[in-house]
Write a protein that holds these residues in place. Structure first.
Motif, PDB file in Angstrom:
ATOM      1  N   UNK A  38       0.802  -1.218   0.000  1.00  0.00           N
ATOM      2  CA  UNK A  38       0.000   0.000   0.000  1.00  0.00           C
ATOM      3  C   UNK A  38       0.839   1.273   0.000  1.00  0.00           C
ATOM      4  N   UNK A  39       2.121   1.149   0.288  1.00  0.00           N
ATOM      5  CA  UNK A  39       2.969   2.334   0.367  1.00  0.00           C
ATOM      6  C   UNK A  39       3.361   2.831  -1.019  1.00  0.00           C
ATOM      7  N   UNK A  40       3.549   4.137  -1.150  1.00  0.00           N
ATOM      8  CA  UNK A  40       4.112   4.747  -2.360  1.00  0.00           C
ATOM      9  C   UNK A  40       5.195   5.729  -1.944  1.00  0.00           C
ATOM     10  N   UNK A  41       6.089   6.050  -2.895  1.00  0.00           N
ATOM     11  CA  UNK A  41       7.194   6.958  -2.580  1.00  0.00           C
ATOM     12  C   UNK A  41       8.330   6.218  -1.923  1.00  0.00           C
ATOM     13  N   UNK A  42       9.139   6.943  -1.174  1.00  0.00           N
ATOM     14  CA  UNK A  42      10.252   6.346  -0.451  1.00  0.00           C
ATOM     15  C   UNK A  42      11.464   6.024  -1.285  1.00  0.00           C
ATOM     16  N   UNK A  43      11.443   6.383  -2.571  1.00  0.00           N
ATOM     17  CA  UNK A  43      12.542   6.021  -3.454  1.00  0.00           C
ATOM     18  C   UNK A  43      13.794   6.855  -3.164  1.00  0.00           C
ATOM     19  N   UNK A  44      14.958   6.269  -3.417  1.00  0.00           N
ATOM     20  CA  UNK A  44      16.195   7.037  -3.383  1.00  0.00           C
ATOM     21  C   UNK A  44      16.280   7.954  -4.592  1.00  0.00           C
ATOM     22  N   UNK A  45      17.053   9.002  -4.478  1.00  0.00           N
ATOM     23  CA  UNK A  45      17.195   9.969  -5.561  1.00  0.00           C
ATOM     24  C   UNK A  45      18.139   9.476  -6.647  1.00  0.00           C
ATOM     25  N   UNK A  46      17.921   9.948  -7.868  1.00  0.00           N
ATOM     26  CA  UNK A  46      18.816   9.635  -8.982  1.00  0.00           C
ATOM     27  C   UNK A  46      20.119  10.415  -8.821  1.00  0.00           C
ATOM     28  N   UNK A  47      21.228   9.773  -9.197  1.00  0.00           N
ATOM     29  CA  UNK A  47      22.504  10.474  -9.107  1.00  0.00           C
ATOM     30  C   UNK A  47      22.572  11.655 -10.050  1.00  0.00           C
ATOM     31  N   UNK A  48      22.319  11.411 -11.345  1.00  0.00           N
ATOM     32  CA  UNK A  48      22.455  12.487 -12.338  1.00  0.00           C
ATOM     33  C   UNK A  48      21.429  12.316 -13.436  1.00  0.00           C
ATOM     34  N   UNK A  49      20.700  13.400 -13.747  1.00  0.00           N
ATOM     35  CA  UNK A  49      19.723  13.426 -14.840  1.00  0.00           C
ATOM     36  C   UNK A  49      20.122  14.525 -15.816  1.00  0.00           C
ATOM     37  N   UNK A  50      20.264  14.163 -17.084  1.00  0.00           N
ATOM     38  CA  UNK A  50      20.706  15.125 -18.092  1.00  0.00           C
ATOM     39  C   UNK A  50      20.422  14.566 -19.469  1.00  0.00           C
TER      40      UNK A  50
END
Length: 331
Positions: free
Chosen positions: A230-242
């Motif tokens: 049932x949970x959403x979110x909680x993801x780690x962040x991306x290192x680099x987006x470009x």
């Protein structure tokens, strides 16, 4: 890709200050001007501002400038307080062209959840053709006193055609909540990214890391075991987006996923962040080169060269890097 591609041989030498215009005026903070924003406001486009340590309020850069900190006493540009309206420690609001160079600076601090409903970035904004960062530590301000949930901020969030980062550390922020236990229902705060740009990136000898996901301990026994589906979110962040990444000798990692922990039963572990979210990767492979044979009384340099295929506009964007400079002494 841009129009013309060709090979580049760049022998890398000394200081990032050399990237500034030759005729630029030099403004000293705090010796000439005590306030960093005042120094920026009074500077002409292309000037160099040298900052000798200290903690500084958030700044807005609205013209092409070079900001250089003291290497052994890096100035710290903090996050906005509740009386300040900036979105970041360093806000870019340029005229639409020009280059901003930041050398030997630090960002970070705290984001007051009672005053702000959004996370701050270390650097954000637009309005320039290039942003160059060297020998910097770009940390995302972290939440304090949150109300409800707050996603982590992105360390560098810009809309600039080219970002150049050399010998620097860039770390995204961690999400949080107010500690009341599932205050966001089943939504867990997400982490921020390390770098998120709509343009291209040239990255050398740097560490870029997405923020870590939020970890929460459930103290109410009725909530255990947690209903992980049932949970959403909680993801780690991306290192680099470009779009396109030209990279050599870097560490780029996504942030760890968050965790909902029940001390007496199973826990929920969320997805970690991706290292990269890009359209194209070009690896820069270094080759050691020397400045000729060692001779008494003369400077001998040891550096490296790279021969990637790069667009023409990147020819003038490679940061100088010193690997080692030796001098042989004679009578």
């Amino acid at each position: 890709m841009r129009n013309r591609l060709f090979s580049l041989l760049a022998f890398l030498s000394v200081s990032a200050v050399l990237l500034a215009p030759v005729q630029a005026d030099l403004i000293w903070v705090p010796w000439q001007v005590t306030d960093l924003q005042d120094a920026i406001d009074m500077a002409a486009p292309g000037d160099v501002i040298h900052i000798d340590g200290g903690t500084h309020a958030p700044i807005v850069i609205d013209k092409p400038l070079t900001l250089v900190g003291t290497a052994g006493n890096k100035p710290f540009v903090r996050a906005p307080s509740f009386l300040e309206s900036s979105d970041a420690c360093i806000q870019l609001a340029g005229p639409g062209s020009g280059v901003v160079t930041l050398s030997s600076l630090q960002t970070g601090g705290v984001c007051d959840g009672q005053a702000f409903s959004f996370a701050h970035s270390g650097i954000s904004g637009s309005g320039f053709s290039q942003l160059r960062i060297t020998h910097c530590e770009i940390n995302t301000p972290e939440w304090i006193w949150p109300t409800g949930i707050g996603d982590g901020g992105t360390a560098i969030e810009i809309d600039i055609p080219l970002l150049v980062v050399q010998d620097s550390i860039v770390i995204g922020g961690t999400g949080t909540d107010d500690g009341s236990g599932l205050s966001g229902g089943y939504t867990i705060p997400k982490a921020g990214h390390g770098i998120d740009t709509k343009g291209d990136v040239l990255l050398q000898e740097s560490t870029v890391q997405g923020g870590a996901g939020y970890s929460q301990v459930l103290t109410d026994p009725q909530l255990c075991p947690p209903p992980c589906s049932l949970f959403s979110g909680g993801h780690g962040g991306t290192g680099l987006r470009a779009k396109v990444l030209w990279a050599g000798a870097n560490t780029i990692v996504g942030g760890a996923g968050g965790v909902v922990i029940c001390p007496s039963s199973a826990s929920c572990v969320f997805q970690g962040g991706e290292a990269l979210d890009i359209q194209q990767l070009v690896n820069l492979v270094p080759t050691l080169v020397t400045g000729g044979p060692i001779k008494l009384g003369q400077v001998w340099s040891l550096g490296y060269a790279v021969e990637p295929t790069l667009p023409a506009y990147l020819v003038y964007s490679l940061f100088p890097t010193t690997r080692e400079v030796l001098k042989a002494h004679g009578p």
